[in-house]
Enzyme design. Structure first.
Site, PDB file in Angstrom:
ATOM      1  N   HIS A  72     -59.732  33.850 -32.749  1.00 55.16           N
ATOM      2  CA  HIS A  72     -60.140  33.502 -31.385  1.00 55.16           C
ATOM      3  C   HIS A  72     -60.285  34.748 -30.511  1.00 55.16           C
ATOM      4  O   HIS A  72     -61.177  34.812 -29.662  1.00 55.16           O
ATOM      5  CB  HIS A  72     -59.126  32.538 -30.763  1.00 55.16           C
ATOM      6  CG  HIS A  72     -59.352  31.114 -31.138  1.00 55.16           C
ATOM      7  ND1 HIS A  72     -59.709  30.141 -30.231  1.00 55.16           N
ATOM      8  CD2 HIS A  72     -59.291  30.488 -32.343  1.00 55.16           C
ATOM      9  CE1 HIS A  72     -59.850  28.981 -30.851  1.00 55.16           C
ATOM     10  NE2 HIS A  72     -59.596  29.170 -32.143  1.00 55.16           N
ATOM     11  N   VAL A  76     -64.400  36.473 -29.377  1.00 55.48           N
ATOM     12  CA  VAL A  76     -64.713  36.348 -27.950  1.00 55.48           C
ATOM     13  C   VAL A  76     -64.477  37.704 -27.281  1.00 55.48           C
ATOM     14  O   VAL A  76     -63.343  38.156 -27.171  1.00 55.48           O
ATOM     15  CB  VAL A  76     -63.852  35.264 -27.287  1.00 55.48           C
ATOM     16  CG1 VAL A  76     -64.254  35.097 -25.823  1.00 55.48           C
ATOM     17  CG2 VAL A  76     -63.985  33.941 -28.026  1.00 55.48           C
ATOM     18  N   ASP A 251     -54.529  22.312 -46.265  1.00 56.02           N
ATOM     19  CA  ASP A 251     -54.499  22.267 -47.725  1.00 56.02           C
ATOM     20  C   ASP A 251     -53.347  21.344 -48.114  1.00 56.02           C
ATOM     21  O   ASP A 251     -52.183  21.710 -47.952  1.00 56.02           O
ATOM     22  CB  ASP A 251     -54.282  23.672 -48.305  1.00 56.02           C
ATOM     23  CG  ASP A 251     -53.973  23.648 -49.801  1.00 56.02           C
ATOM     24  OD1 ASP A 251     -54.213  22.613 -50.443  1.00 56.02           O
ATOM     25  OD2 ASP A 251     -53.487  24.673 -50.310  1.00 56.02           O
ATOM     26  N   SER A 254     -50.719  23.095 -51.179  1.00 54.53           N
ATOM     27  CA  SER A 254     -49.874  24.272 -50.923  1.00 54.53           C
ATOM     28  C   SER A 254     -50.185  24.819 -49.534  1.00 54.53           C
ATOM     29  O   SER A 254     -50.780  25.888 -49.390  1.00 54.53           O
ATOM     30  CB  SER A 254     -50.115  25.349 -51.991  1.00 54.53           C
ATOM     31  OG  SER A 254     -51.507  25.640 -52.101  1.00 54.53           O
ATOM     32  N   ASP A 259     -53.519  31.131 -51.100  1.00 48.91           N
ATOM     33  CA  ASP A 259     -54.030  31.096 -52.468  1.00 48.91           C
ATOM     34  C   ASP A 259     -55.479  30.623 -52.478  1.00 48.91           C
ATOM     35  O   ASP A 259     -56.138  30.622 -51.430  1.00 48.91           O
ATOM     36  CB  ASP A 259     -53.154  30.190 -53.345  1.00 48.91           C
ATOM     37  CG  ASP A 259     -52.983  28.788 -52.755  1.00 48.91           C
ATOM     38  OD1 ASP A 259     -53.824  28.377 -51.924  1.00 48.91           O
ATOM     39  OD2 ASP A 259     -52.014  28.094 -53.131  1.00 48.91           O
TER      40      ASP A 259
END
Length: 335
Positions: A72, A76, A251, A254, A259
């Site tokens: 972020h 910007v 995810d 995990s 990964d």
């Protein structure tokens, strides 16, 4: 017009555009260097890592939060810590729509305070954000790559810039490549940095409407979303709740290990955001996803690509030398 008749300046532009499209490394900005603080504050990187380690041990969600925080900041007005600035009128980057739910302000200020104790008015907030993001990846079992430092802090922060420059989570591949291209980043930077979504959480409000309940305004589920995964997401996210702050791991297998699971998820139609799944809609980004989703793929290959892409992003529109400032407190007021 034949290529041989193109004006020399246009040929240069075409070559540069091709290099950016291919994701080649950006040239380092003047004033940036690995080890910039070796003389003025030699313990800087060790102190950042120590603070990050303490915070992540207490709350593992801080690592992905600070990774998003860097994105972020850099997208910007460049990597200048302008995301930290406070607007009394509510018109700063903090107040922009994409900044909703953004975390990291207090953590960056904590690291800054520690560095001020050791090296007053030396290490910029902009560099702290970059180092903290790198260490968040490392503390999530990812690579700890060298970072260039030497940035200075910006003094302007406007919500309109954040609203215009940050790609929404429902972006298609054409829009994504455009957002990245404007910042001097190519398709490879896009697909590699998207892998950051292998760690962390997202609020239902950022994806549920587009993916689960109102795809393309049709009141239906996105047909490209894995149906089993969609059923699991529906249990967490309520329909019709536009500001649903319920957190979902990006995810599901995990969520706090850096990964290759993100690429396997996307290849299996389990990308959480439309922008994740959109990586399959371009030849080059799709091939990269397929390669990293292969069970035989080497994490080391990805880690090298990731270090290069993060370095590229960390070079966006930086302030160095006599530009910008070094603040004692990162969260200064701008109006």
């Amino acid at each position: 017009m034949a290529l041989g008749l193109l004006p020399a300046r246009l040929v240069v532009v075409v070559v540069v555009a091709a290099a950016v499209a291919g994701g080649l490394p950006r040239r380092a900005a003047a004033g940036l260097a690995v080890g910039f603080y070796n003389q003025s504050c030699p313990q800087a990187e060790d102190l950042v890592l120590a603070e990050m380690r303490a915070m992540v041990q207490q709350d593992k969600t801080i690592a992905p939060a600070l990774l998003r925080f860097m994105f972020h900041d850099c997208f910007v007005r460049g990597c200048d810590a302008s995301i930290m600035l406070i607007s009394r009128s509510g018109t700063g980057e903090r107040d922009a729509i994409p900044s909703y739910g953004l975390r990291g302000y207090e953590e960056i200020e904590r690291i800054k305070a520690r560095l001020e104790e050791e090296c007053p008015l030396t290490v910029s907030c902009a560099d702290i954000i970059v180092m903290a993001a790198r260490d968040g990846v490392y503390l999530s079992n990812g690579p700890r790559y060298p970072v260039e430092t030497g940035r200075r802090d910006g003094t302007v922060s406007m919500d309109v810039d954040a609203n215009n420059d940050l790609p929404p989570p429902n972006s298609n591949i054409v829009d994504l490549k455009t957002y990245f291209s404007v910042k001097g980043l190519g398709w490879k930077d896009l697909v590699v940095l998207s892998g950051s979504h292998t760690i962390g959480r997202a609020q239902c409000s950022t994806f549920a409407a587009d993916r689960l309940y109102n795809y393309s305004g049709k009141g239906t589920q996105d047909p490209s979303l894995n149906k089993t995964y969609a059923a699991e997401l529906r249990q967490a996210c309520e329909p019709g709740l536009a500001d649903d702050a319920t957190q979902v791991e990006m995810d599901p297998v995990s969520p706090y290990t850096f990964d290759l699971a993100f690429y396997r998820d996307v290849y299996s139609d389990m990308g959480l955001f439309l922008s994740d799944q959109a990586l399959l809609d371009d030849r080059w980004t799709r091939e990269y996803v397929e390669r990293m989703a292969d069970p035989a793929a080497s994490p080391d290959d990805y880690f090298r690509d990731y270090a290069a892409a993060m370095t590229n992003m960390a070079r966006i529109e930086v302030l160095t030398d006599g530009n910008g400032e070094i603040r004692k407190v990162c969260a200064a007021y701008v109006d």
